[in-house]
Write a protein that holds these residues in place. Sequence first.
Motif, mmCIF file in Angstrom:
data_model
loop_
_atom_site.group_PDB
_atom_site.id
_atom_site.type_symbol
_atom_site.label_atom_id
_atom_site.label_comp_id
_atom_site.label_asym_id
_atom_site.label_seq_id
_atom_site.Cartn_x
_atom_site.Cartn_y
_atom_site.Cartn_z
ATOM 1 N N VAL A 9 -63.511 15.749 71.987
ATOM 2 C CA VAL A 9 -63.581 16.743 73.085
ATOM 3 C C VAL A 9 -62.662 18.015 71.708
ATOM 4 N N THR B 14 -67.848 25.545 76.758
ATOM 5 C CA THR B 14 -66.654 25.863 77.989
ATOM 6 C C THR B 14 -66.274 27.056 77.577
ATOM 7 N N GLN C 216 -73.920 23.386 86.894
ATOM 8 C CA GLN C 216 -72.801 23.487 87.361
ATOM 9 C C GLN C 216 -72.310 24.046 88.226
ATOM 10 N N MET D 84 -67.168 20.026 73.804
ATOM 11 C CA MET D 84 -67.541 18.759 73.893
ATOM 12 C C MET D 84 -68.851 17.986 73.673
ATOM 13 N N ASN E 247 -64.905 19.835 84.894
ATOM 14 C CA ASN E 247 -64.739 21.061 83.512
ATOM 15 C C ASN E 247 -64.277 22.375 83.497
#
Length: 279
Positions: free
Chosen positions: A222, A205, A162, A210, A186
């Motif tokens: 989620v 996160t 990411q 997720m 995200n």
Amino acid sequence: VTTGQQDSFFVAEDLYGTDCYFTRNTGLALITADNRYFIVNLREKKITASGELETYINGAILSEDGETMYADVKEKGICLVDVANGSAKNIDLEGYRMCYSIDQANSMAVSEDGALFAVNCMDHMLRILDVEHMTTVAEVPFSGSLRCFLQFSENGDKLFMQGSDYYLRVYSLQDKEFVYIASNQNNEIESIIFDEEAGTVCVNTQSEMMLLNKEDYDIIAVIENGLAYLPSYSRIYCKYNSNLYQFPYMTLEMLLEEAGKQFGNDALSTQERMQYNID
């Protein structure tokens, strides 16, 4: 998490501005402060190695076996450090200058077998190094100056990443291309857990968890305020304010079995089918 018990032990005095890195499966912690480092076995509650480098450690991660530290060292660059004796070997290859981000440790990743090392570089490239042969096996365009997360899959054939655009991407080292790019951004990814038996990938996160299908990375669920997923215990843990909650993770087969136990051969009435829009 499973017992609710807390424990602590002494590492060293006069440690200021410490950074911590935890291995994924071997229960080791790397603690760095200034130019000092400590390897802690969390299960045995003891320091297994410690030492000092010549200059400041900007960021560092640890191999799963606890023998090699991958560190960005001031005035030396990215080094492979033998934690037993503190000897540092510089990665003297073109392009290997780490991009400084908010979390330096997340700008690097090492595969579980220690064969591959990935780093977010200053020229907006992500490079993957064959550690044994000191050769670059992949170069991927990547912008991670504002945000960076890197993690190899369990067998090291894929790299989850990411960057500053907050999209989750999966790069295949076999295909030399991205096999997945998320359609939505995200929140900051903190960790990823793989469950081979359930065939899921758990992405944690800052605000949610997720569960993805491992084959095509479609979202299964989620979970807001998701905190941890422990496959060996089949439990998912969530936090809300100061409270910690747990509930079982159940596959479709497990849910159907539980529904059979609770409801037997009961069926919805005509009115209930209309209410829940079931044809």
